[in-house]
Scaffold this active site. Sequence first.
Site, PDB file in Angstrom:
ATOM      1  CE1 TYR A 116      61.095 -18.898  17.060  1.00  0.00           C
ATOM      2  CE2 TYR A 116      60.654 -18.953  19.418  1.00  0.00           C
ATOM      3  CZ  TYR A 116      60.365 -19.382  18.145  1.00  0.00           C
ATOM      4  OH  TYR A 116      59.367 -20.307  17.937  1.00  0.00           O
ATOM      5  CE  LYS A 135      62.624 -22.309  16.512  1.00  0.00           C
ATOM      6  NZ  LYS A 135      61.832 -22.800  17.668  1.00  0.00           N
TER       7      LYS A 135
END
Length: 274
Positions: free
Chosen positions: A135, A163
């Site tokens: 992330y 992400k």
Amino acid sequence: MLKLKGVMPALVTPYDEKREIDFIALKAHMTNLRAARVSGWVPCGSSGEYNLMTDEERDSVLQFVKDFALPEETLIAGTNAPSTAGVIANTKRAKAMGYDTVLLAVPFYTKPTQAEIIRHFNAILDAVDVNIVLYSYPAKDGVEIEYEALDALADHPRIIGIKESSGSLQRAIGIATRYAGRIQLVSGSDDIALDFMLWGADSWICGPANCMAKAVCDLDRTYRAGDLVKAKEIMSRMWPAMNILESGKFVQKLKFGCELQGTPVGECRMPLGL
């Protein structure tokens, strides 16, 4: 490799008037999201105020979501912490509950170097047999997971995706092309989600899904069906709301949006305010 696909809400955590976790509201909220045909669940991420909960509270949310989920729904646990040891401990508990995949940013507050980021994620991979979705959210974490780190991690079979929440389309394109077939690009910049899809993102870990689940799922399904003209129309209608969400007080606005949609989830915990 686990194939990530569809819209997976980055779940908010409902609180009651005493700011205790409201599991009745969480069940109602998730039932509403399931009706919109989300593909899975991502509890205890930044939208879930994970940093404002105790370990016991986080575990209770993860267990509730695991028990609620259907076999065909993807489960990704947020197990972040400010230290590598804390992430490993959180991840081991999530693994014991049945989570095989976790979402991990760099440890907050520390601003590690790229070499330290590489060492951090390798330590987790060595300690726990889980898949990791990286992330990258530099605006919140103060540091980006740069190509130096991604190059070093890309060929590990359990680094399955990233992400990407930098808000930079150039960065998304770079990841999509540089790591094609190695790291799955996951949409994390909601106001350019359609652009991510065009560059190969088959999944979207989506905070706005909490309060506009039907619209974001319609966008995803319309694009997958090959109707780019209609997908652009849907994105155009959603874009003003997405832009407002990205302008600040993101989680507070998500929760207010849930209230407007008829599934109230309470207010945020301090220090987050209105």
